[in-house]
Design a protein around this motif. Structure first.
Motif, short mmCIF file in Angstrom:
data_model
loop_
_atom_site.label_atom_id
_atom_site.label_comp_id
_atom_site.label_asym_id
_atom_site.label_seq_id
_atom_site.Cartn_x
_atom_site.Cartn_y
_atom_site.Cartn_z
N HIS A 188 25.24 -2.06 -15.86
CA HIS A 188 24.42 -2.26 -17.06
C HIS A 188 25.19 -1.81 -18.31
CE1 HIS A 188 20.82 -2.74 -19.43
NE2 HIS A 188 20.94 -1.48 -19.87
N LEU A 189 25.84 -0.66 -18.24
CA LEU A 189 26.63 -0.17 -19.38
C LEU A 189 27.81 -1.10 -19.68
CD1 LEU A 189 26.67 3.69 -18.66
CD2 LEU A 189 25.36 2.47 -20.42
N HIS A 190 28.41 -1.61 -18.64
CA HIS A 190 29.53 -2.53 -18.82
C HIS A 190 29.07 -3.82 -19.51
CE1 HIS A 190 33.53 -4.03 -18.09
NE2 HIS A 190 33.04 -5.10 -17.46
N ILE A 191 27.91 -4.33 -19.10
CA ILE A 191 27.34 -5.54 -19.71
C ILE A 191 27.01 -5.28 -21.18
CG2 ILE A 191 25.32 -7.06 -19.73
CD1 ILE A 191 25.39 -6.90 -16.64
N ILE A 192 26.44 -4.14 -21.48
CA ILE A 192 26.12 -3.79 -22.87
C ILE A 192 27.41 -3.73 -23.71
CG2 ILE A 192 25.29 -1.93 -24.37
CD1 ILE A 192 23.16 -1.34 -22.23
N GLU A 193 28.45 -3.14 -23.15
CA GLU A 193 29.73 -3.06 -23.86
C GLU A 193 30.29 -4.46 -24.13
OE1 GLU A 193 34.27 -1.35 -23.24
OE2 GLU A 193 32.68 -0.75 -21.85
N LEU A 194 30.23 -5.32 -23.13
CA LEU A 194 30.72 -6.70 -23.30
C LEU A 194 29.89 -7.47 -24.34
CD1 LEU A 194 31.51 -7.67 -19.60
CD2 LEU A 194 33.15 -7.23 -21.44
#
Length: 75
Positions: free
Chosen positions: A9-15
């Motif tokens: 989820h954090l990775h998706i938010i960063e992207l």
């Protein structure tokens, strides 16, 4: 190596944040290009008008061509 749902989820938010920044940058660059295009068109029109005016000047107006100009005094 597995990632947890929270890490994904954090990775998706960063992207998504990076994508939003890139979209904003592309839009800013597009606006700048549009403004430059408008300025170039305006300058091209001014050059065209100046060229037309130059062609209308009679030859006996005292305006010499560059090759007819006398040398500067320091030569």
């Amino acid at each position: 190596m597995s990632q947890t749902n929270e890490e994904l989820h954090l990775h998706i938010i960063e992207l998504e944040s990076k994508l939003a920044f890139q979209e904003d940058t592309v839009q800013s660059l597009n606006n700048e290009i549009l403004e430059h295009h408008k300025r170039i068109e305006k300058l091209q029109l001014q050059i065209k008008l100046l060229a037309e005016k130059m062609q209308q000047i009679p030859d006996d107006m005292g305006i010499l061509r560059p090759e007819e100009e006398p040398l500067p005094p320091h030569y």
